[in-house]
Every structure is written in structure tokens, then in C-alpha cells.
Design a protein around this motif. Structure first.
Motif, PDB file in Angstrom:
ATOM      1  N   ALA A 169       1.005  -1.196   0.081  1.00 11.86           N
ATOM      2  CA  ALA A 169       0.137   0.062  -0.292  1.00 11.86           C
ATOM      3  C   ALA A 169       0.678   1.190   0.022  1.00 11.86           C
ATOM      4  CB  ALA A 169      -1.195  -0.037   1.199  1.00 11.86           C
ATOM      5  N   LEU A 170       2.008   1.133   0.623  1.00  7.23           N
ATOM      6  CA  LEU A 170       2.635   2.509   0.657  1.00  7.23           C
ATOM      7  C   LEU A 170       3.297   2.541  -0.709  1.00  7.23           C
ATOM      8  CD1 LEU A 170       4.038   4.508   2.546  1.00  7.23           C
ATOM      9  CD2 LEU A 170       5.921   2.721   2.984  1.00  7.23           C
ATOM     10  N   ALA A 171       3.885   1.536  -1.275  1.00  5.33           N
ATOM     11  CA  ALA A 171       4.455   1.773  -2.602  1.00  5.33           C
ATOM     12  C   ALA A 171       3.268   2.091  -3.754  1.00  5.33           C
ATOM     13  CB  ALA A 171       4.741   0.250  -3.009  1.00  5.33           C
ATOM     14  N   ALA A 172       1.912   1.613  -3.791  1.00  9.50           N
ATOM     15  CA  ALA A 172       1.151   2.218  -4.477  1.00  9.50           C
ATOM     16  C   ALA A 172       0.649   3.780  -4.262  1.00  9.50           C
ATOM     17  CB  ALA A 172      -0.068   1.520  -4.054  1.00  9.50           C
ATOM     18  N   VAL A 173       0.756   3.991  -2.724  1.00  8.86           N
ATOM     19  CA  VAL A 173       0.523   5.621  -2.586  1.00  8.86           C
ATOM     20  C   VAL A 173       1.847   6.419  -2.993  1.00  8.86           C
ATOM     21  CG1 VAL A 173       0.394   7.308  -0.685  1.00  8.86           C
ATOM     22  CG2 VAL A 173      -0.746   5.117  -0.524  1.00  8.86           C
ATOM     23  N   GLY A 174       2.958   5.971  -2.882  1.00 11.41           N
ATOM     24  CA  GLY A 174       4.252   6.362  -3.503  1.00 11.41           C
ATOM     25  C   GLY A 174       4.011   6.635  -5.008  1.00 11.41           C
ATOM     26  N   GLU A 175       3.380   5.766  -5.681  1.00 11.59           N
ATOM     27  CA  GLU A 175       3.512   5.788  -7.059  1.00 11.59           C
ATOM     28  C   GLU A 175       2.277   6.936  -7.416  1.00 11.59           C
ATOM     29  OE1 GLU A 175       2.577   2.116  -9.062  1.00 11.59           O
ATOM     30  OE2 GLU A 175       4.224   1.048  -8.161  1.00 11.59           O
ATOM     31  N   ILE A 176       1.169   6.849  -6.885  1.00  8.32           N
ATOM     32  CA  ILE A 176       0.035   7.773  -7.044  1.00  8.32           C
ATOM     33  C   ILE A 176       0.463   9.272  -6.865  1.00  8.32           C
ATOM     34  CG2 ILE A 176      -2.136   8.714  -6.258  1.00  8.32           C
ATOM     35  CD1 ILE A 176      -2.752   5.644  -5.598  1.00  8.32           C
ATOM     36  N   LEU A 177       1.268   9.329  -5.748  1.00 10.20           N
ATOM     37  CA  LEU A 177       1.824  10.896  -5.313  1.00 10.20           C
ATOM     38  C   LEU A 177       2.779  11.055  -6.381  1.00 10.20           C
ATOM     39  CD1 LEU A 177       2.206  10.664  -1.567  1.00 10.20           C
ATOM     40  CD2 LEU A 177       0.416  11.893  -2.922  1.00 10.20           C
ATOM     41  N   GLY A 178       3.533  10.255  -6.770  1.00 10.93           N
ATOM     42  CA  GLY A 178       4.607  10.553  -7.769  1.00 10.93           C
ATOM     43  C   GLY A 178       4.016  10.942  -9.137  1.00 10.93           C
ATOM     44  N   GLU A 179       2.833  10.430  -9.450  1.00 11.52           N
ATOM     45  CA  GLU A 179       2.217  10.926 -10.815  1.00 11.52           C
ATOM     46  C   GLU A 179       1.751  12.630 -10.472  1.00 11.52           C
ATOM     47  OE1 GLU A 179      -0.893   8.099 -11.514  1.00 11.52           O
ATOM     48  OE2 GLU A 179       0.495   6.604 -11.766  1.00 11.52           O
ATOM     49  N   LEU A 180       1.462  12.864  -9.152  1.00  9.84           N
ATOM     50  CA  LEU A 180       1.162  14.222  -8.986  1.00  9.84           C
ATOM     51  C   LEU A 180       2.348  15.083  -8.757  1.00  9.84           C
ATOM     52  CD1 LEU A 180      -1.707  13.070  -6.580  1.00  9.84           C
ATOM     53  CD2 LEU A 180      -2.012  14.124  -9.069  1.00  9.84           C
ATOM     54  N   GLY A 181       3.512  14.832  -8.926  1.00 11.10           N
ATOM     55  CA  GLY A 181       4.431  15.358  -8.623  1.00 11.10           C
ATOM     56  C   GLY A 181       4.914  15.560  -7.192  1.00 11.10           C
ATOM     57  N   LEU A 182       4.407  14.751  -6.144  1.00 15.63           N
ATOM     58  CA  LEU A 182       4.783  14.808  -4.977  1.00 15.63           C
ATOM     59  C   LEU A 182       5.506  13.710  -4.661  1.00 15.63           C
ATOM     60  CD1 LEU A 182       1.194  15.733  -3.664  1.00 15.63           C
ATOM     61  CD2 LEU A 182       3.050  17.530  -4.143  1.00 15.63           C
ATOM     62  N   GLU A 183       6.230  13.531  -3.345  1.00 18.20           N
ATOM     63  CA  GLU A 183       6.839  12.449  -2.968  1.00 18.20           C
ATOM     64  C   GLU A 183       6.698  12.200  -1.502  1.00 18.20           C
ATOM     65  OE1 GLU A 183      11.363  13.531  -2.570  1.00 18.20           O
ATOM     66  OE2 GLU A 183      10.560  13.769  -4.544  1.00 18.20           O
ATOM     67  N   LEU A 184       6.906  11.016  -0.924  1.00 15.75           N
ATOM     68  CA  LEU A 184       6.761  10.837   0.519  1.00 15.75           C
ATOM     69  C   LEU A 184       8.076  11.039   1.078  1.00 15.75           C
ATOM     70  CD1 LEU A 184       4.978   7.433   0.290  1.00 15.75           C
ATOM     71  CD2 LEU A 184       3.947   9.486   1.230  1.00 15.75           C
ATOM     72  N   HIS A 185       8.119  11.835   2.143  1.00 15.07           N
ATOM     73  CA  HIS A 185       9.599  11.973   2.806  1.00 15.07           C
ATOM     74  C   HIS A 185      10.072  10.911   3.462  1.00 15.07           C
ATOM     75  CE1 HIS A 185      12.399  13.850   5.603  1.00 15.07           C
ATOM     76  NE2 HIS A 185      12.143  15.051   4.724  1.00 15.07           N
ATOM     77  N   PRO A 186      11.197  10.328   3.199  1.00 19.66           N
ATOM     78  CA  PRO A 186      11.494   8.976   3.499  1.00 19.66           C
ATOM     79  C   PRO A 186      11.872   8.895   5.188  1.00 19.66           C
ATOM     80  CG  PRO A 186      13.423  10.037   2.477  1.00 19.66           C
ATOM     81  CD  PRO A 186      12.208  11.025   2.308  1.00 19.66           C
ATOM     82  N   ASP A 187      12.471  10.149   5.851  1.00 19.09           N
ATOM     83  CA  ASP A 187      12.181  10.060   7.150  1.00 19.09           C
ATOM     84  C   ASP A 187      11.284  10.013   7.858  1.00 19.09           C
ATOM     85  OD1 ASP A 187      15.323  10.171   6.796  1.00 19.09           O
ATOM     86  OD2 ASP A 187      15.310  12.530   6.913  1.00 19.09           O
ATOM     87  N   LYS A 188      10.011  10.902   7.283  1.00 19.23           N
ATOM     88  CA  LYS A 188       8.656  10.745   8.080  1.00 19.23           C
ATOM     89  C   LYS A 188       7.695   9.699   7.601  1.00 19.23           C
ATOM     90  CE  LYS A 188       9.023  15.460   8.546  1.00 19.23           C
ATOM     91  NZ  LYS A 188       8.181  17.052   8.051  1.00 19.23           N
ATOM     92  N   THR A 189       8.168   8.806   6.784  1.00 18.58           N
ATOM     93  CA  THR A 189       7.069   7.896   6.350  1.00 18.58           C
ATOM     94  C   THR A 189       7.974   6.356   6.696  1.00 18.58           C
ATOM     95  OG1 THR A 189       6.669   9.322   4.473  1.00 18.58           O
ATOM     96  CG2 THR A 189       5.958   6.819   4.294  1.00 18.58           C
ATOM     97  N   LYS A 190       7.069   5.651   7.326  1.00 20.27           N
ATOM     98  CA  LYS A 190       7.137   4.191   7.696  1.00 20.27           C
ATOM     99  C   LYS A 190       6.288   3.272   7.978  1.00 20.27           C
ATOM    100  CE  LYS A 190       8.004   5.409  12.608  1.00 20.27           C
ATOM    101  NZ  LYS A 190       8.938   5.183  13.705  1.00 20.27           N
ATOM    102  N   VAL A 191       6.332   1.919   8.057  1.00 17.31           N
ATOM    103  CA  VAL A 191       5.341   1.041   8.452  1.00 17.31           C
ATOM    104  C   VAL A 191       5.740   0.597   9.915  1.00 17.31           C
ATOM    105  CG1 VAL A 191       4.385  -1.022   7.876  1.00 17.31           C
ATOM    106  CG2 VAL A 191       5.301   0.384   6.163  1.00 17.31           C
ATOM    107  N   VAL A 192       4.570   0.835  10.579  1.00 12.85           N
ATOM    108  CA  VAL A 192       4.648   0.515  12.256  1.00 12.85           C
ATOM    109  C   VAL A 192       3.772  -0.625  12.412  1.00 12.85           C
ATOM    110  CG1 VAL A 192       4.556   1.531  14.546  1.00 12.85           C
ATOM    111  CG2 VAL A 192       5.180   2.935  12.415  1.00 12.85           C
ATOM    112  N   ASP A 193       4.228  -1.703  13.276  1.00 13.55           N
ATOM    113  CA  ASP A 193       3.515  -2.695  13.766  1.00 13.55           C
ATOM    114  C   ASP A 193       2.896  -2.088  15.181  1.00 13.55           C
ATOM    115  OD1 ASP A 193       2.214  -4.949  14.221  1.00 13.55           O
ATOM    116  OD2 ASP A 193       4.180  -6.135  14.360  1.00 13.55           O
ATOM    117  N   LEU A 194       1.663  -1.970  15.001  1.00 14.75           N
ATOM    118  CA  LEU A 194       0.717  -1.438  15.984  1.00 14.75           C
ATOM    119  C   LEU A 194       0.279  -2.714  16.918  1.00 14.75           C
ATOM    120  CD1 LEU A 194      -1.125   1.498  14.725  1.00 14.75           C
ATOM    121  CD2 LEU A 194       0.747   1.503  16.401  1.00 14.75           C
ATOM    122  N   ARG A 195       0.436  -3.894  16.449  1.00 14.30           N
ATOM    123  CA  ARG A 195      -0.253  -4.967  17.042  1.00 14.30           C
ATOM    124  C   ARG A 195       0.308  -5.526  18.345  1.00 14.30           C
ATOM    125  NH1 ARG A 195       0.585  -9.559  12.741  1.00 14.30           N
ATOM    126  NH2 ARG A 195       2.597  -8.181  12.495  1.00 14.30           N
TER     127      ARG A 195
END
Length: 152
Positions: A7-33
């Protein structure tokens, strides 16, 4: 976790098409379980916490997502309080200092009032009382000193 990474990769692609990008330091996958990790977002810390009440009553293990002010949000508030209760303000009337602090504390409290922030509110309250008490002690010590009139 692989679904979240996809899902993170898909969001990255969609934002890339809009000329935006995810900030690598602020974006991460967290295990909340089961409260394994937490995350900070918009000044709040999110973490799953064990419900002792459900365990005591039903003997079932349940985790619920809790939210409270992040460490950075607490530090920013303490810095603002420290700035407004600085020793240089010991000559001010304490009511003026409190009047300057009130909007800051009200706004902070209104933002964080939902969630599970009771301990953090107690910490803030104790800190503000401590700072104001120190300011009052400093003011009383100054009152007994000799002050020379200003030259005209």
C-alpha cells in the motif's frame, strides 16, 4: 506487514504522478499490534495498550489504540511556559504572567483533550505550578533588595 508495504508503494506511485513524494524520514510502516511499536503524527503519539479491565472482567486479552501528546509536543509546551515564566519576568505582576500563559494552555488543552492524556495533563499542570511558584519566590527575594532610582 507486506500488505502495508504494498500500500505504501502504491501511494508513492500515485503521489509521484502528481509530482509529490513521500518524505523518507517521516514515512514508515509501524506494527501497532499488541503495543509493539507506536508512532507520532500531528503532535500525538499513538500506541496500542493492553486493557486490564477487559482482562479482569472477562479474562480476554484486548488491545486498544490510545493517543496522547508526543514527547516533542510536551517539549514545545514546556519551552513556551519556560519562556513566559523566565526570571526576567520576576518584576511583573503574577496576574499578567498567568494571563499570558492562559491562552497557550487553553489551546494546548483543547487540542489534546480527546484521547488518553490525563497523565500528560497532570505533568503539564505540575510543571506550570512549579514555574509560577519559582517566579513568585524570585519576586519576593527581589522585593527585599535595595533599588536605586533611575537617573533622569
Amino acid at each position: 506487514m507486506s500488505n502495508a508495504r504494498n500500500a505504501l508503494a502504491a501511494v508513492g506511485e500515485i503521489l509521484g504522478e502528481l509530482g509529490l513524494e513521500l518524505h523518507p524520514d517521516k514515512t514508515k510502516v509501524v506494527d501497532l499490534r499488541e503495543g509493539r511499536e507506536g508512532l507520532d503524527f500531528l503532535g500525538c503519539h499513538f500506541r496500542a495498550r493492553f486493557s486490564g479491565k477487559v482482562w479482569e472482567k472477562y479474562r480476554k486479552v484486548r488491545f486498544y489504540l490510545h493517543r496522547w501528546p508526543s514527547q516533542a509536543a510536551m517539549k514545545r509546551l514546556r519551552d513556551k511556559v519556560r519562556e513566559r515564566t523566565d526570571r526576567r519576568r520576576s518584576g511583573w505582576d503574577i496576574r499578567e504572567v498567568i494571563a499570558e500563559l492562559n491562552p497557550i494552555l487553553r489551546g494546548w488543552g483543547a487540542y489534546f483533550r480527546t484521547g488518553n492524556a490525563a497523565r500528560k495533563f497532570t505533568q503539564v499542570d505540575d510543571y506550570v505550578v512549579w514555574r509560577l511558584r519559582r517566579l513568585m519566590v524570585k519576586k519576593r527575594r527581589l522585593r527585599g533588595t535595595i533599588r536605586y532610582p533611575k537617573a533622569a
